[in-house]
Design a protein around this motif. Structure first.
Motif, short mmCIF file in Angstrom:
data_model
loop_
_atom_site.label_atom_id
_atom_site.label_comp_id
_atom_site.label_asym_id
_atom_site.label_seq_id
_atom_site.Cartn_x
_atom_site.Cartn_y
_atom_site.Cartn_z
N ASP A 181 0.84 -1.21 0.00
CA ASP A 181 0.00 0.00 0.00
C ASP A 181 0.86 1.26 0.00
OD1 ASP A 181 -2.39 -1.33 -0.07
OD2 ASP A 181 -2.76 -1.23 2.09
N ILE A 182 1.91 1.25 0.83
CA ILE A 182 2.80 2.41 0.91
C ILE A 182 3.51 2.62 -0.43
CG2 ILE A 182 4.95 3.23 1.95
CD1 ILE A 182 2.58 3.66 3.73
N LEU A 183 3.96 1.54 -1.04
CA LEU A 183 4.66 1.66 -2.32
C LEU A 183 3.75 2.22 -3.41
CD1 LEU A 183 6.59 -1.73 -2.19
CD2 LEU A 183 7.63 0.54 -2.17
N ARG A 184 2.48 1.85 -3.36
CA ARG A 184 1.55 2.37 -4.37
C ARG A 184 1.32 3.87 -4.20
NH1 ARG A 184 -2.55 -2.78 -3.81
NH2 ARG A 184 -1.54 -4.14 -5.35
N THR A 185 1.25 4.33 -2.95
CA THR A 185 1.10 5.77 -2.75
C THR A 185 2.37 6.50 -3.18
OG1 THR A 185 1.90 5.71 -0.44
CG2 THR A 185 -0.45 5.40 -0.80
N MET A 186 3.52 5.89 -3.00
CA MET A 186 4.77 6.49 -3.45
C MET A 186 4.82 6.55 -4.97
SD MET A 186 7.38 4.69 -0.73
CE MET A 186 8.86 5.55 -1.27
N LEU A 188 2.16 6.93 -6.82
CA LEU A 188 1.27 8.04 -7.18
C LEU A 188 1.99 9.39 -7.07
CD1 LEU A 188 -2.02 6.91 -5.40
CD2 LEU A 188 -1.65 7.06 -7.85
N ASP A 189 2.89 9.48 -6.10
CA ASP A 189 3.65 10.72 -5.90
C ASP A 189 4.88 10.79 -6.80
OD1 ASP A 189 1.99 11.85 -4.03
OD2 ASP A 189 3.04 11.02 -2.31
N GLY A 216 11.85 6.80 -8.89
CA GLY A 216 10.84 7.50 -9.69
C GLY A 216 10.81 7.30 -11.18
N GLY A 217 9.72 7.68 -11.78
CA GLY A 217 9.52 7.56 -13.21
C GLY A 217 8.11 7.95 -13.57
N PRO A 218 7.80 8.12 -14.84
CA PRO A 218 6.47 8.54 -15.25
C PRO A 218 5.45 7.45 -15.07
CG PRO A 218 7.78 8.02 -17.17
CD PRO A 218 8.71 7.93 -15.99
N VAL A 219 4.22 7.83 -14.78
CA VAL A 219 3.11 6.88 -14.73
C VAL A 219 2.69 6.57 -16.15
CG1 VAL A 219 0.76 6.50 -13.94
CG2 VAL A 219 2.37 7.77 -12.52
N GLN A 220 2.61 5.29 -16.47
CA GLN A 220 2.24 4.89 -17.82
C GLN A 220 0.82 4.37 -17.85
OE1 GLN A 220 5.16 2.04 -18.96
NE2 GLN A 220 6.86 3.47 -18.83
N GLY A 221 0.22 4.39 -19.05
CA GLY A 221 -1.11 3.81 -19.19
C GLY A 221 -2.07 4.75 -19.88
N GLY A 222 -3.36 4.40 -19.88
CA GLY A 222 -4.39 5.17 -20.54
C GLY A 222 -4.86 6.33 -19.70
N MET A 223 -6.03 6.90 -20.07
CA MET A 223 -6.51 8.10 -19.40
C MET A 223 -6.74 7.86 -17.92
SD MET A 223 -9.98 10.28 -20.02
CE MET A 223 -10.94 9.18 -19.00
N MET A 224 -7.40 6.74 -17.56
CA MET A 224 -7.69 6.49 -16.16
C MET A 224 -6.42 6.30 -15.35
SD MET A 224 -10.72 6.86 -15.18
CE MET A 224 -10.71 6.03 -13.60
N GLU A 225 -5.35 5.81 -15.98
CA GLU A 225 -4.10 5.64 -15.26
C GLU A 225 -3.31 6.92 -15.20
OE1 GLU A 225 -1.89 2.36 -16.68
OE2 GLU A 225 -3.35 0.88 -16.00
N ARG A 226 -3.71 7.94 -15.97
CA ARG A 226 -3.03 9.22 -15.90
C ARG A 226 -3.62 10.11 -14.81
NH1 ARG A 226 -3.31 8.88 -21.53
NH2 ARG A 226 -4.85 10.55 -21.68
#
Length: 282
Positions: A181-186, A188-189, A216-226
């Motif tokens: 859970d913590i890694l997922r919030t990281m 997102l940030d 770090g790195g960019p979030v990839q994926g479609g609109m909902m993942e952006r």
């Protein structure tokens, strides 16, 4: 002729000692595991002390276990008028039979529960909440420890990060799911990047397809993942009136203020997004 001497009788062979079976110690009995804590049961004494109207209410709430039951649920199942039900619930609470618990998801609604039962993490929010509020210090500490492990390992799974934290900080009781859970919030940030192993190169020690994390790195994926909602690990617990909601979400606010979603996707602002969110069924 002299008489012939009789040959001496053959010497008796020494008698063999009677066969004895080797003594084998009985197998040690396995140590008995500590018995689980006793489960709360409906008390006949308590039931006998309740009125005919309080008794079915108490039985319903008891059946709710560690998730309890809201007043709305009790009213629907008993068919009692709100004023009558409120009076009986106050009576049960004052008698020390029921207690009121605040849920982190719907703080405006009271949850009733047997006084002997501890509320589930689903109600209290778990490790990262204290008295119904997010424990920012505990979250910040966990994030630092996760980042330390990623810096040491380069690319790491939630399991290997959890193992490293447990080895270095044995007094901490994080579970693997809490670390995830913590890694997922990281992610997102944008502090870390959530990727899948290819099994080669920097992922050589990881099986192909495994979810892992690196700096770090960019979030990839479609609109909902952006937008944050598309990858948020708490989306199932988010509601317009809850503690976790679009109107209080710092991730959504940051996304709006940065213009990354508002300008490039469909022009939804927060008021319109809330209207759409109420109609979504996650």
């Amino acid at each position: 002729m002299p008489p012939r001497k009789r040959p001496p009788p053959p010497a008796k062979a020494p008698e063999a000692p009677p066969e004895t079976k080797p003594k084998i110690s009985p197998p040690a009995k396995p140590s008995a595991a500590a018995p689980p804590p006793p489960k709360a049961v409906l008390s006949d004494t308590v039931l006998a002390a309740l009125s005919q109207h309080e008794r079915p209410i108490y039985k319903l709430v008891f059946a709710g276990g560690d998730k309890g039951m809201s007043q709305t649920e009790i009213r629907i199942k008993t068919g009692m008028p709100t004023s009558t039900l409120t009076k009986h619930l106050r009576g049960l609470t004052s008698k020390g039979v029921l207690k009121v618990v605040n849920s982190v998801h719907k703080r405006a609604e009271k949850i009733y529960m047997d006084v002997r039962i501890d509320p589930s993490p689903e109600i209290t929010g778990g490790t990262w909440y204290r008295n119904g509020q997010l424990d920012s210090d505990a979250v910040a500490s966990a994030r630092r420890r996760c980042l330390d492990q990623i810096d040491k390992l380069g690319v790491a799974t939630a399991e290997s990060i959890h193992e490293g934290i447990s080895r270095e900080c044995s007094n901490l009781a994080y579970s693997t799911e809490q670390v995830r859970d913590i890694l997922r919030t990281m992610a997102l940030d944008r502090e870390v990047e959530e990727v899948r192993s290819t099994g080669a190169g920097e992922f050589g020690d990881l099986r192909a397809g495994r979810v892992c994390y690196r700096r770090g790195g960019p979030v990839q994926g479609g609109m909902m993942e952006r937008i944050p909602c598309g990858v948020c690990p708490r989306i199932d617990e988010c509601s317009p009136d809850g503690v976790i909601s679009p109107s209080t979400c710092v991730y959504y606010k940051n996304q709006l203020e940065g213009g990354r979603w508002r300008a490039g996707d469909n022009g939804l602002g927060l008021p319109n997004f809330l209207k759409v969110f109420r109609n979504l069924n996650f």
